[in-house]
Motif scaffolding. Structure first.
Motif, PDB file in Angstrom:
ATOM      1  N   GLY A  23       0.697  -1.367   0.198  1.00  0.00           N
ATOM      2  CA  GLY A  23       0.109   0.011   0.180  1.00  0.00           C
ATOM      3  C   GLY A  23       0.787   1.469  -0.131  1.00  0.00           C
ATOM      4  O   GLY A  23       0.328   2.415  -0.399  1.00  0.00           O
ATOM      5  N   LEU A  24       1.969   1.288   0.422  1.00  0.00           N
ATOM      6  CA  LEU A  24       2.847   2.438   0.538  1.00  0.00           C
ATOM      7  C   LEU A  24       3.450   2.953  -0.684  1.00  0.00           C
ATOM      8  O   LEU A  24       3.419   4.060  -1.055  1.00  0.00           O
ATOM      9  N   ALA A  25       3.674   1.923  -1.807  1.00  0.00           N
ATOM     10  CA  ALA A  25       4.108   2.234  -3.151  1.00  0.00           C
ATOM     11  C   ALA A  25       3.143   3.139  -3.856  1.00  0.00           C
ATOM     12  O   ALA A  25       3.514   4.025  -4.372  1.00  0.00           O
ATOM     13  N   ALA A  26       1.586   2.895  -3.317  1.00  0.00           N
ATOM     14  CA  ALA A  26       0.782   3.650  -3.969  1.00  0.00           C
ATOM     15  C   ALA A  26       0.967   5.262  -3.679  1.00  0.00           C
ATOM     16  O   ALA A  26       0.276   6.143  -4.180  1.00  0.00           O
ATOM     17  N   TYR A  27       1.749   5.623  -2.559  1.00  0.00           N
ATOM     18  CA  TYR A  27       1.622   6.986  -2.072  1.00  0.00           C
ATOM     19  C   TYR A  27       2.957   7.612  -2.335  1.00  0.00           C
ATOM     20  O   TYR A  27       3.274   8.430  -1.609  1.00  0.00           O
ATOM     21  N   SER A  28       4.069   6.641  -2.765  1.00  0.00           N
ATOM     22  CA  SER A  28       5.461   7.386  -3.148  1.00  0.00           C
ATOM     23  C   SER A  28       5.762   6.991  -4.534  1.00  0.00           C
ATOM     24  O   SER A  28       5.128   6.359  -5.216  1.00  0.00           O
ATOM     25  N   LYS A  29       6.885   7.801  -4.637  1.00  0.00           N
ATOM     26  CA  LYS A  29       7.761   7.389  -6.209  1.00  0.00           C
ATOM     27  C   LYS A  29       8.993   7.556  -5.842  1.00  0.00           C
ATOM     28  O   LYS A  29       9.648   8.234  -4.714  1.00  0.00           O
ATOM     29  N   PRO A  30       9.985   7.087  -6.836  1.00  0.00           N
ATOM     30  CA  PRO A  30      11.073   7.031  -6.808  1.00  0.00           C
ATOM     31  C   PRO A  30      11.732   8.532  -6.924  1.00  0.00           C
ATOM     32  O   PRO A  30      11.195   9.210  -7.641  1.00  0.00           O
ATOM     33  N   LYS A  31      12.903   8.597  -6.020  1.00  0.00           N
ATOM     34  CA  LYS A  31      13.366   9.936  -5.851  1.00  0.00           C
ATOM     35  C   LYS A  31      13.932  10.428  -7.279  1.00  0.00           C
ATOM     36  O   LYS A  31      13.612  11.989  -7.586  1.00  0.00           O
ATOM     37  N   TRP A  32      14.369   9.958  -8.044  1.00  0.00           N
ATOM     38  CA  TRP A  32      14.862  10.295  -9.444  1.00  0.00           C
ATOM     39  C   TRP A  32      14.019  10.828 -10.348  1.00  0.00           C
ATOM     40  O   TRP A  32      14.338  11.795 -11.082  1.00  0.00           O
ATOM     41  N   ILE A  33      12.849  10.519 -10.144  1.00  0.00           N
ATOM     42  CA  ILE A  33      11.674  11.093 -11.204  1.00  0.00           C
ATOM     43  C   ILE A  33      11.695  12.681 -11.353  1.00  0.00           C
ATOM     44  O   ILE A  33      11.530  13.140 -12.057  1.00  0.00           O
ATOM     45  N   ALA A  34      11.784  13.142  -9.975  1.00  0.00           N
ATOM     46  CA  ALA A  34      11.735  14.414  -9.879  1.00  0.00           C
ATOM     47  C   ALA A  34      12.503  15.247 -10.741  1.00  0.00           C
ATOM     48  O   ALA A  34      12.403  16.418 -11.239  1.00  0.00           O
ATOM     49  N   LYS A  35      13.746  14.657 -11.077  1.00  0.00           N
ATOM     50  CA  LYS A  35      14.866  15.631 -11.827  1.00  0.00           C
ATOM     51  C   LYS A  35      14.821  14.892 -13.304  1.00  0.00           C
ATOM     52  O   LYS A  35      15.652  15.745 -14.046  1.00  0.00           O
ATOM     53  N   ARG A  79      14.546   7.656 -18.199  1.00  0.00           N
ATOM     54  CA  ARG A  79      15.263   6.859 -17.165  1.00  0.00           C
ATOM     55  C   ARG A  79      16.612   6.548 -17.845  1.00  0.00           C
ATOM     56  O   ARG A  79      16.875   6.470 -18.713  1.00  0.00           O
ATOM     57  N   ASP A  80      17.436   6.398 -16.905  1.00  0.00           N
ATOM     58  CA  ASP A  80      18.763   5.845 -17.276  1.00  0.00           C
ATOM     59  C   ASP A  80      18.757   4.567 -17.297  1.00  0.00           C
ATOM     60  O   ASP A  80      18.850   3.816 -16.129  1.00  0.00           O
TER      61      ASP A  80
END
Ligand code: NAI
Length: 791
Positions: A479-491, A762-763
């Motif tokens: 359930g936590l995955a649905a409320y978070s994202k990988p940090k690299w996405i922001a950049k 994505r790299d």
């Protein structure tokens, strides 16, 4: 008279629960509720309101503010303002707030329980013993996740402002399912309770104030579907979490398409309750009571379809009808009541209409002799037997205390009937033979299976559906995955469509034989249906080769081939790992040819493309390694039992690979999908399509069963759209432009397939971004199987 007879005939006196405190709380609202925005109570700017009534008596309790666009906008702005500061707190600081909320809910548990019973009509016995304790547990559990976030969710961050829309059947419980994980991870929320049941959400807002929660972290706006739509459409929202009807879920899927908003949907169900002839029948009867008469049957995962083995049908039905006579329907605030009121006259009318339709279709109606209370929104516990599996009442979610019964002869038939629905939320299996029950559990296409039990929930055990019951899980780690994202996405930079090179008339010859590559369907090379091919050009415009121009018919054939390869899902993890290693080995044997081909298509130096081939070999090894290590979990809820969280494949997964890198992008997406047991239809990079078509020979020599990997070359966006529309495709991955992502999301609403659209670069070469559990999680859905365990 024997003691048994005395017990049988004994009358229950009323055991009323006082509603004094709850009524005082309502009176203090001053006749009309306010909205909770930015930590303040504000009158709705819209100036509109509607009445909320107690369904048990019809008495109007108070007027509820109808939030309009300006109110929703103010709430989203308050949440947006609060979000960076809230996310910047340490996990421990957030944990303390969630912990405080859990304690406050416990301290005011009776007021919450009475208010919920009054407003919703559910029995006080349930709100007191089930709803409110589970709410507190949810905040405790997620206080724990907040505390552990830095170590357990390193590399992920909050999404932003989450819009949360909840139904009326478990008003406060659904609120806790939505709010606790969201704020634990650093998101802020705008939550809209259902129009029939807003009161406990407003009491919860008071608890937020008491806990000193920073202003704007939780905002509660009341209103009807129009307010819900305004939340869904607000540009400041990063994610929508919805629980409710499948119809509205589908609308929300369409409305959020192309906006970049994340989405989770918990929708309806028509869950089977399967009783085998060797079940403990008395226990199973009590199971039915909990499955369909708990909360008046207004439960998304209610066991509403009774499937009984033919040999025990009559015996079971007579036990059940006898038990129905003892169920007490009446005032929800009476502690001796089993079944309370239906939430609203609209809902009552819907139940009546559906039961009438069932009787018209030939069903036999069973209801207890005792009458119902003279006034109020009540419906008796109801059983319909002699029901055909194709009839309306067998297919449509009634959302009331109505059970429909059918028989089956063999376990295989039970599975077939159980899965014969567009829904896939839950199932309950009753048999004293555990090997039988545990043989059936994996075959049921749904997110939760209870063995010799029903309707059990816990904050630590994910809950959510397959198929048209929605996607995403609530509760548990998943359930936590649905409320978070990988940090690299922001950049990351957005993916943009590059102009195709213009043909120059030159030809580049490479190590592979130059002929038109066909499509790869069902383990065979197939000519494209349309008979057209398209050139693959070097950046300078020289012809490197030709590939087939796939069309809708080719997509249909590929999906059909994938359907036939269903056995792949049950191949052992060890077996799948071996095949992945075998593919890697065969790719390596041709590394030089692949590098040459990549260089011809991209103009990149050989050393560089050789590095891509080597990275692809390594990636195949990685997923071979993961095959038997992404295994799920065993949960230990505070009940007598364990829940086995199994990672199951989605089924048929469509993948539109990134345009570049041609080979590594192809390998990095199909490999995690197949290693988890999916069958795939892959649309490779168009500009580097030969990397995928050359790969047929690798697949053919690596023991990959026919139909597990199907490859259709051509216009990526057009082919992906066909896949998005296809009813038999269970999931779709798109790596490409945002414009196409929107079209695909909209088209996916038909069967509510799970869509993952990634529109940023994505790299692929970095193991942190290009591989790992994020991919495996997207390739699977968790099924929680609850089994009795221990004393
Ligand atoms: P609904 O799906 O209309 O309402 C659920 C929530 O969505 C409410 O808060 C409502 O205000 C909101 N909503 C309605 N239209 C919206 C829109 N266009 N955009 C955003 N939000 C919107 O459910 P309803 O009408 O209350 O019940 C109808 C049927 O839905 C029930 O008979 C039952 O079959 C099913 N249902 C299923 C639930 C579940 O837990 N799976 C819960 C409630 C209803």
């Amino acid at each position: 008279m024997s003691i048994a007879e005395i017990l049988d005939t004994m009358e229950y006196g009323p055991a009323p629960e006082s509603d004094k405190e709850a009524r005082a709380w309502i009176a203090a609202l001053g006749g009309e509720t306010k909205l909770f925005i930015g930590g303040q109570w504000r009158k709705a700017k819209s100036g509109e309101s509607f009445e909320t009534a107690s369904p048990a008596t019809g008495e109007v309790l108070v007027k509820i503010a109808q939030a309009g666009p300006a109110d929703v906008d103010a709430a989203v702005k308050a949440a947006a303002k609060a979000q960076p500061g809230w996310a910047a707190l340490s996990g421990h600081q957030r944990a303390r707030y969630l912990y405080a909320l859990a304690r406050l809910i416990q301290r005011h548990s009776r007021l919450f329980a009475v208010l919920e019973a009054l407003d919703n009509g559910k029995p006080i016995r349930e709100t007191r013993d089930i709803d409110i304790p589970l709410v507190a547990r949810h905040f405790y559990h997620h206080a724990g996740w907040a505390q552990l976030i830095d170590t357990e969710l390193a590399g992920r961050e909050a999404l932003g402002v989450c819009g949360q829309i909840i139904p009326w059947n478990f008003p406060l419980l659904m609120l806790s399912w939505k709010i606790a994980p969201a704020i634990a991870l650093g998101n802020t929320v705008v939550l809209k309770p259902a129009e029939y049941t807003s009161l406990t959400a407003l009491l919860f807002a008071e608890m937020c104030q008491k806990a000193g929660l920073p202003e704007g972290v939780v905002n509660i706006v009341t209103g009807d579907g129009a307010t819900g739509e305004q939340i869904v459409n607000h540009p400041g929202i990063a994610k929508i979490a919805f629980t409710g009807s499948t119809d509205v879920g589908r609308k929300i899927r369409e409305a959020t398409a192309g906006t970049g908003k994340s989405l989770t949907l918990e929708l309806g169900g028509k869950s089977p309750f399967i009783v085998f002839d060797d079940a403990d029948l008395d226990a199973a009867v009590e199971g039915v009571v909990d499955a369909i008469w708990f909360n008046q049957g207004q439960v998304c995962c209610a066991g509403s379809r009774l499937l009984v083995q033919e040999s025990i049908h009559n015996r079971f039905v007579s036990k059940l009808t006898a038990r129905m006579e003892t169920l007490r329907v009446g005032d929800p605030l009476d502690k001796a009541i089993d079944i309370g009121a239906i939430v609203h006259p609209v809902q009552l009318a819907r139940i009546r209409e559906l039961v009438d339709a069932g009787v018209k279709e030939g069903a036999e109606l069973h209801q207890p002799k005792a009458g119902l209370p003279a006034k109020g929104c009540f419906y008796p516990p109801t059983l319909l037997t002699n029901v055909h599996p194709a009839s309306t009442v067998s297919r449509v979610e009634i959302f009331g205390p109505v059970l429909v019964a059918t028989t089956f002869r063999t376990p295989a038939e039970a599975v077939e009937l159980a899965n014969n629905t567009e829904y896939g939320l839950a199932a309950s299996v009753w048999s004293e033979t555990l090997s039988l029950a545990l043989d059936i559990a994996p075959k049921l296409k749904c997110g939760v299976v209870w063995v010799n039990g029903t309707n059990m929930f816990d904050a630590g055990v994910g809950f959510g559906g397959y198929k048209e019951s929605g996607f995403g899980r609530e509760g548990g780690r998943e359930g936590l995955a649905a409320y978070s994202k990988p940090k690299w996405i922001a950049k990351a930079k957005p993916i943009t469509d590059k102009p195709a090179p213009q043909a120059s008339g030159d030809v580049v010859s490479t190590g592979f034989i130059d002929r038109t590559a066909k499509l790869y369907i069902g383990g065979k090379q197939a000519r494209p249906d349309g008979g057209y091919s398209r050139p693959v050009l070097s950046p300078a415009g020289a012809l490197v080769g030709e590939v087939g121009e796939g069309n809708r018919k080719d997509i249909r054939n590929a999906v059909e081939a994938a359907r036939k390869a269903a056995g792949w899902a049950t191949a052992s993890e060890h077996n799948r790992a071996q095949i992945l290693y075998y593919i890697a080995e065969n790719l390596e044997a041709r590394a030089a040819e692949f590098a040459e081909r990549l260089s011809a298509m991209t103009g990149r130096r050989k050393a560089d493309t050789a590095r891509e081939v080597a990275a692809s070999v390594s990636r195949l090894f990685s997923y071979g390694a993961w095959a038997d290590k992404f295994e799920g979990a065993v949960h230990k809820p505070p009940l007598r039992g364990v829940a086995l969280a199994m990672n199951e494949p989605l089924g048929i997964l469509a993948i539109a690979c990134p345009e570049e890198p041609g080979l590594l992008g192809f390998v990095s997406t199909f490999a995690p999908a197949i290693v988890m047991g999916n069958r795939v239809v892959v649309v490779p990079s168009a500009s580097q399509a030969l990397a995928a078509t050359d790969f047929y020979q690798v697949l053919e020599t690596s023991d990959v069963p026919a139909g597990v990997v199907n490859i259709v070359t051509g216009d990526r966006a057009a082919l992906a759209l066909e896949l998005a529309k296809h009813e038999e495709v269970d999931g779709l991955w798109w790596f490409g432009s945002a414009a196409t992502a929107g079209n695909l999301e909209k088209a996916s609403a038909g069967n509510l397939k799970q869509v993952w659209t990634e529109t940023v670069q994505r790299d692929w070469f970095s193991p942190a971004q290009g591989e790992g559990t994020d991919f495996l999680a997207k390739a699977t859905q968790v099924k929680n199987i609850w089994v009795p365990y221990g004393e």
